[in-house]
Motif scaffolding. Structure first.
Motif, mmCIF file in Angstrom:
data_model
loop_
_atom_site.group_PDB
_atom_site.id
_atom_site.type_symbol
_atom_site.label_atom_id
_atom_site.label_comp_id
_atom_site.label_asym_id
_atom_site.label_seq_id
_atom_site.Cartn_x
_atom_site.Cartn_y
_atom_site.Cartn_z
ATOM 1 N N GLY A 35 0.819 -1.210 0.000
ATOM 2 C CA GLY A 35 0.000 0.000 0.000
ATOM 3 C C GLY A 35 0.846 1.249 0.000
ATOM 4 O O GLY A 35 2.030 1.222 0.335
ATOM 5 N N TRP A 36 0.224 2.330 -0.416
ATOM 6 C CA TRP A 36 0.814 3.670 -0.325
ATOM 7 C C TRP A 36 -0.085 4.524 0.570
ATOM 8 O O TRP A 36 -1.317 4.490 0.438
ATOM 9 N N PHE A 37 0.551 5.291 1.426
ATOM 10 C CA PHE A 37 -0.127 6.233 2.307
ATOM 11 C C PHE A 37 0.563 7.582 2.174
ATOM 12 O O PHE A 37 1.667 7.672 1.638
ATOM 13 N N ARG A 38 -0.074 8.605 2.697
ATOM 14 C CA ARG A 38 0.566 9.922 2.701
ATOM 15 C C ARG A 38 0.160 10.690 3.959
ATOM 16 O O ARG A 38 -0.888 10.429 4.545
ATOM 17 N N GLN A 39 1.035 11.601 4.340
ATOM 18 C CA GLN A 39 0.774 12.422 5.517
ATOM 19 C C GLN A 39 1.215 13.845 5.241
ATOM 20 O O GLN A 39 2.409 14.089 4.995
ATOM 21 N N ALA A 40 0.265 14.742 5.269
ATOM 22 C CA ALA A 40 0.541 16.161 5.106
ATOM 23 C C ALA A 40 0.785 16.780 6.476
ATOM 24 O O ALA A 40 0.327 16.243 7.496
ATOM 25 N N PRO A 41 1.472 17.918 6.525
ATOM 26 C CA PRO A 41 1.749 18.564 7.814
ATOM 27 C C PRO A 41 0.469 18.849 8.585
ATOM 28 O O PRO A 41 -0.486 19.397 8.032
ATOM 29 N N GLY A 42 0.451 18.444 9.847
ATOM 30 C CA GLY A 42 -0.691 18.701 10.699
ATOM 31 C C GLY A 42 -1.883 17.796 10.470
ATOM 32 O O GLY A 42 -2.939 17.983 11.083
ATOM 33 N N LYS A 43 -1.725 16.808 9.597
ATOM 34 C CA LYS A 43 -2.832 15.897 9.297
ATOM 35 C C LYS A 43 -2.443 14.465 9.616
ATOM 36 O O LYS A 43 -1.262 14.125 9.731
ATOM 37 N N GLU A 44 -3.459 13.622 9.738
ATOM 38 C CA GLU A 44 -3.202 12.213 9.987
ATOM 39 C C GLU A 44 -2.761 11.522 8.695
ATOM 40 O O GLU A 44 -3.059 11.964 7.591
ATOM 41 N N ARG A 45 -2.057 10.415 8.886
ATOM 42 C CA ARG A 45 -1.656 9.620 7.732
ATOM 43 C C ARG A 45 -2.909 9.030 7.086
ATOM 44 O O ARG A 45 -3.790 8.507 7.771
ATOM 45 N N GLU A 46 -2.983 9.100 5.755
ATOM 46 C CA GLU A 46 -4.167 8.620 5.062
ATOM 47 C C GLU A 46 -3.819 7.644 3.952
ATOM 48 O O GLU A 46 -2.751 7.724 3.343
ATOM 49 N N PHE A 47 -4.758 6.754 3.703
ATOM 50 C CA PHE A 47 -4.612 5.744 2.662
ATOM 51 C C PHE A 47 -4.647 6.401 1.285
ATOM 52 O O PHE A 47 -5.433 7.310 1.044
ATOM 53 N N VAL A 48 -3.799 5.883 0.389
ATOM 54 C CA VAL A 48 -3.787 6.355 -0.991
ATOM 55 C C VAL A 48 -4.187 5.237 -1.951
ATOM 56 O O VAL A 48 -5.114 5.386 -2.737
ATOM 57 N N ALA A 49 -3.477 4.100 -1.867
ATOM 58 C CA ALA A 49 -3.744 3.010 -2.802
ATOM 59 C C ALA A 49 -3.159 1.723 -2.248
ATOM 60 O O ALA A 49 -2.240 1.747 -1.425
ATOM 61 N N ALA A 50 -3.698 0.601 -2.711
ATOM 62 C CA ALA A 50 -3.166 -0.707 -2.329
ATOM 63 C C ALA A 50 -3.291 -1.662 -3.504
ATOM 64 O O ALA A 50 -4.149 -1.475 -4.382
ATOM 65 N N ILE A 51 -2.438 -2.691 -3.511
ATOM 66 C CA ILE A 51 -2.431 -3.664 -4.596
ATOM 67 C C ILE A 51 -2.245 -5.056 -4.017
ATOM 68 O O ILE A 51 -1.473 -5.241 -3.068
ATOM 69 N N SER A 52 -2.949 -6.011 -4.592
ATOM 70 C CA SER A 52 -2.883 -7.379 -4.091
ATOM 71 C C SER A 52 -1.546 -8.033 -4.416
ATOM 72 O O SER A 52 -0.724 -7.468 -5.130
ATOM 73 N N ARG A 53 -1.354 -9.233 -3.895
ATOM 74 C CA ARG A 53 -0.064 -9.911 -3.994
ATOM 75 C C ARG A 53 0.387 -10.133 -5.442
ATOM 76 O O ARG A 53 1.558 -9.980 -5.759
#
Length: 122
Positions: A35-53
């Motif tokens: 998976g990919w996540f992202r976190q902007a300043p002052g914000k919680e880490r959030e989901f971006v994308a995921a891929i199966s095996r």
């Protein structure tokens, strides 16, 4: 233990593109959902994308759908995030992570990289 190292971040103009890479080592890459996540300043880490095996199934956050594409190359132990039509609100530190299932929950991901900065100028 799985070690994850992201690369490919940088500064890009509004509407531009970047491709992030995440190289894995120390484990069986193909046994993990990625998976990919992202976190902007002052914000919680959030989901971006995921891929199966095997790369057959993917899942995206609504905010990036139709702009970002996640893919993986199990022969190279690498997962990618192609980001097109970037917007200033995409500015964040981007993290890759490994899990046992496709999920948006950060708590379900067992291994994390150190992150790579993406900055989109307006």
């Amino acid at each position: 233990q799985v070690q994850l190292v992201e690369s490919g971040g940088g500064l890009v103009q509004n509407g531009g593109s970047l491709r992030l890479s995440c190289a894995a080592s120390g484990g069986t890459f193909s046994s993990h959902v990625m998976g990919w996540f992202r976190q902007a300043p002052g914000k919680e880490r959030e989901f971006v994308a995921a891929i199966s095996r095997r790369g057959i199934s993917t899942r995206y956050a609504d905010s990036v759908k139709d702009r970002f594409t996640i893919s993986r190359d199990n022969a190279k132990n690498t997962v990618y995030l192609q980001m097109n039509s970037l917007k200033p609100e995409d500015t964040a530190v981007y993290y890759c992570a490994a899990s046992r299932e496709i999920t948006i929950a950060t708590t379900m991901y067992d291994y994390w990289g150190q992150g790579t900065q993406v900055t989109v100028s307006s």
